[in-house]
Design a protein around this motif. Structure first.
Motif, short mmCIF file in Angstrom:
data_model
loop_
_atom_site.label_atom_id
_atom_site.label_comp_id
_atom_site.label_asym_id
_atom_site.label_seq_id
_atom_site.Cartn_x
_atom_site.Cartn_y
_atom_site.Cartn_z
N ARG A 333 0.83 -1.21 0.00
CA ARG A 333 0.00 0.00 0.00
C ARG A 333 0.87 1.26 0.00
O ARG A 333 0.44 2.31 -0.48
N PHE A 334 2.07 1.14 0.57
CA PHE A 334 2.92 2.32 0.73
C PHE A 334 4.22 2.23 -0.07
O PHE A 334 5.07 3.11 0.03
N GLY A 335 4.37 1.17 -0.83
CA GLY A 335 5.59 1.01 -1.62
C GLY A 335 6.83 0.87 -0.77
O GLY A 335 7.94 1.21 -1.21
N ALA A 336 6.68 0.37 0.44
CA ALA A 336 7.81 0.25 1.37
C ALA A 336 8.64 -0.98 1.05
O ALA A 336 8.14 -1.99 0.56
N HIS A 337 9.93 -0.89 1.34
CA HIS A 337 10.83 -2.02 1.17
C HIS A 337 10.76 -2.92 2.41
O HIS A 337 10.73 -2.43 3.54
N VAL A 338 10.73 -4.23 2.18
CA VAL A 338 10.67 -5.21 3.27
C VAL A 338 11.91 -6.09 3.21
O VAL A 338 12.28 -6.58 2.14
N MET A 339 12.56 -6.31 4.34
CA MET A 339 13.73 -7.17 4.42
C MET A 339 13.74 -7.84 5.78
O MET A 339 13.15 -7.33 6.74
N PHE A 340 14.38 -9.01 5.87
CA PHE A 340 14.51 -9.64 7.19
C PHE A 340 15.97 -9.64 7.61
O PHE A 340 16.88 -9.61 6.78
N VAL A 341 16.18 -9.67 8.92
CA VAL A 341 17.53 -9.65 9.48
C VAL A 341 18.16 -11.03 9.26
O VAL A 341 17.71 -12.03 9.82
N SER A 342 19.18 -11.08 8.43
CA SER A 342 19.88 -12.33 8.15
C SER A 342 20.99 -12.51 9.16
O SER A 342 22.06 -11.89 9.05
N VAL A 343 20.73 -13.32 10.17
CA VAL A 343 21.70 -13.51 11.25
C VAL A 343 22.81 -14.45 10.77
O VAL A 343 22.56 -15.45 10.10
N GLU A 344 24.02 -14.11 11.10
CA GLU A 344 25.16 -14.92 10.67
C GLU A 344 25.22 -16.25 11.43
O GLU A 344 24.66 -16.39 12.51
N ALA A 345 25.89 -17.22 10.82
CA ALA A 345 26.04 -18.55 11.43
C ALA A 345 26.64 -18.43 12.82
O ALA A 345 27.51 -17.60 13.08
N ASN A 346 26.15 -19.28 13.75
CA ASN A 346 26.58 -19.16 15.14
C ASN A 346 27.67 -20.16 15.54
O ASN A 346 28.03 -20.25 16.72
N GLY A 347 28.17 -20.93 14.60
CA GLY A 347 29.26 -21.86 14.90
C GLY A 347 28.83 -23.14 15.58
O GLY A 347 29.68 -23.93 16.00
N GLU A 348 27.51 -23.38 15.68
CA GLU A 348 27.01 -24.57 16.34
C GLU A 348 26.68 -25.71 15.38
O GLU A 348 26.16 -26.75 15.79
N ALA A 349 26.94 -25.53 14.09
CA ALA A 349 26.59 -26.55 13.10
C ALA A 349 27.28 -27.88 13.42
O ALA A 349 28.44 -27.91 13.85
N ASP A 350 26.57 -28.98 13.23
CA ASP A 350 27.14 -30.31 13.43
C ASP A 350 26.55 -31.27 12.40
O ASP A 350 25.75 -30.87 11.55
N LYS A 351 26.93 -32.53 12.49
CA LYS A 351 26.50 -33.53 11.52
C LYS A 351 25.24 -34.27 11.98
O LYS A 351 24.80 -35.20 11.30
N VAL A 352 24.68 -33.86 13.11
CA VAL A 352 23.49 -34.55 13.62
C VAL A 352 22.23 -33.78 13.22
O VAL A 352 21.47 -34.23 12.36
N LEU A 353 22.02 -32.61 13.82
CA LEU A 353 20.81 -31.84 13.53
C LEU A 353 21.06 -30.35 13.35
O LEU A 353 20.52 -29.74 12.43
N HIS A 354 21.84 -29.74 14.22
CA HIS A 354 21.95 -28.28 14.24
C HIS A 354 22.60 -27.77 12.95
O HIS A 354 23.66 -28.24 12.53
N THR A 355 21.96 -26.78 12.31
CA THR A 355 22.47 -26.26 11.04
C THR A 355 23.45 -25.11 11.22
O THR A 355 24.16 -24.74 10.28
N GLY A 356 23.47 -24.50 12.41
CA GLY A 356 24.31 -23.33 12.63
C GLY A 356 23.69 -22.04 12.14
O GLY A 356 24.25 -20.96 12.34
#
Length: 487
Positions: A333-356
């Motif tokens: 309605r207002f021609g506003a730009h929309v974006m989401f905060v892309s949080v950087e990887a947190n270093g918790e990624a593993d081979k089981v479940l957590h993606t980081g």
């Protein structure tokens, strides 16, 4: 698949999976302690014994977790021999059990309690004293072990060997002296320790953070989705008498997390139980931010959007698909730009479940066409905008209050979040429901849709974001926006 007969009914069974799996898949109840569908079967507890007949051979009692279906097999789970054998196993297991159900945290969801009642094993025949074993033994910062309750099912041992693939527990000593212990009494490590408390069929392994916090029959339990990484593990959220979240446990979902979850998501209570919530709305007056009706605060946001043509919406990656779509429709309605905060990887990624990746709905928002922008770049864009609307759970935390405070005084800021933000630029703060108080959908990293459940009520005067957006639409006729642009 092979055809077998269970309790007089012919069913199809997978010959590569144990007989107990075929029984459970067809709503035939067979008790179990050591068996778990996510772990290799060992047949150590012997409680799953059933009557099995193959070909011309006479029937015999066999453990269903180590017996595999073959064509023509006839199974009777309710025969007198099967029940008698199970009662004998229960009598053996109960010989050294402390029977401290009134003070045990597992009471109400203990398999030993349930099967003892079902099988009618109410009395023992021995008079010797029970084994003196250690109570309240700490296995680290997550798990507490009561050795005297343990029935040595070895589920916890196999979990570490088979899922994280780092063996940390073992059955030590021999015979009646056998106990579960860590290697060299070292504390457990890693972020999957909490799963062994779920696996334990009795009260031997308990969560240190949940001990004596609640009786399970006083907990309201609802299916939901974990928001601590983009895996989106299926969970059960448990709330004590409509107040605080006391426990989060994994919910079986073969397409996402199987039977497990990491401890990061399991103990993510701080946000959903956070105090000092924004109850209602605040708008800026001469004396500062003052309490206002939700409708008045929404009118303030509408007026800001009509007045300022150069506006941006910065949204949280915790937004649901439904909230994001409603916001996109409104922003047009207002021609506003929309974006989401892309949080950087947190270093918790593993081979089981957590993606980081800490963004639970990154894929969902991206598929709607909302771009992800890093917090540093968002800070730069806010400096150039006339109006910044921050929308969603944790959005202020992700953008950073410091970055918002650096925005020019001439720039107006409106906030939809769970907590107030008192800065000179903020014209309105509107309280919203968090992920334990609203419904919706997140899309995980693999494209699987995960539901959110409103397991507890939001604070007084706090509404779900989607409802606020719906009210904004009613308060902002398209003709008003068009007229403002024409002028």
């Amino acid at each position: 698949m092979v055809k077998i007969t269970v309790n007089g009914q012919q069913i199809e069974a997978d010959p590569k999976k144990p007989l107990i799996h075929a029984c459970h898949s067809n709503d035939v109840d067979v008790p179990m302690y050591c068996y778990h569908p996510g772990l290799a079967p060992v047949g150590s507890c012997r409680i799953c014994q059933v009557d099995v007949k193959q070909g011309e051979a006479p029937s015999r009692v066999m453990v269903a977790c180590r017996t595999y279906p073959v064509e023509g097999m006839v199974v009777d789970t309710e025969s007198a021999r099967a029940h008698e054998t199970r009662r004998e196993c229960l009598e053996f297991l109960l010989k050294n059990h402390p029977l401290d159900c009134p003070i045990c945290d597992k009471a109400g969801e203990c398999d030993l309690q349930d099967f003892t009642y079902q099988e009618g094993q109410s009395a023992g025949r021995t008079h010797e004293e029970r084994r003196p074993l250690q109570k309240r033994k700490s296995l680290g910062d997550v798990i507490v072990l009561d050795e005297e309750r343990c029935i040595l099912c070895s589920r916890c041992v196999r979990f570490f060997e088979e899922i994280p693939k780092v063996a940390q527990l073992t059955v030590s000593d021999l015979g009646s002296r056998s106990v579960i212990s860590t290697f060299m009494d070292r504390p457990l490590q890693g972020k999957y320790q909490g799963n062994i408390a779920d696996l334990c069929p009795v009260g031997a392994l308990t969560l240190s953070k949940f001990r004596f916090q609640a009786r399970v029959w006083n907990l309201t339990k609802m299916a939901s989705t974990c928001g601590e990484c983009s895996r989106g593990c299926s969970t059960t959220v448990e709330v004590l008498r409509g107040s605080d979240v006391k426990r989060i446990r994994p919910r079986e979902n073969a397409a996402v997390n199987g039977w497990w979850m990491c401890d990061i998501g399991r103990f993510a209570f701080s946000h959903v139980n956070a105090p000092n919530r924004l109850e209602g709305s605040l708008v800026r007056e001469a004396q500062g931010l003052v309490i206002a009706r939700n409708e008045d605060a929404l009118c303030k946001v509408r007026d800001l959007l009509i007045t300022h043509r150069d506006s941006i919406f910065v949204v949280s990656p915790w937004l649901t698909i439904e909230e994001a779509q409603a916001l996109l429709d409104y922003s047009k309605r207002f021609g506003a730009h929309v974006m989401f905060v892309s949080v950087e990887a947190n270093g918790e990624a593993d081979k089981v479940l957590h993606t980081g990746d800490p963004c639970p709905n990154r894929r969902g928002l991206s598929e709607l066409g909302i771009p992800g922008v890093k917090a540093a770049e968002i800070a730069e864009r806010m400096m150039k905008a006339k109006l910044v609307v921050l929308v969603g759970e944790r959005v202020v935390e992700l953008v950073g209050a410091t970055a918002i405070a650096k925005v020019h005084q001439a720039t107006s800021v409106a906030v939809f979040d769970c907590h107030a933000l008192d800065l000179p630029q903020v014209e309105a703060c509107i309280g919203i429901a968090n992920s334990a108080e609203r419904t919706g959908t997140w899309v995980n990293v693999d494209g699987v849709h995960g539901p959110l459940a409103a397991v507890k009520p939001a604070p007084l005067n706090v509404r779900a974001l989607e409802r606020h957006l719906g009210d904004l639409v009613k308060l902002s006729p398209r003709s008003d926006a068009m007229g403002a642009r024409a002028r």
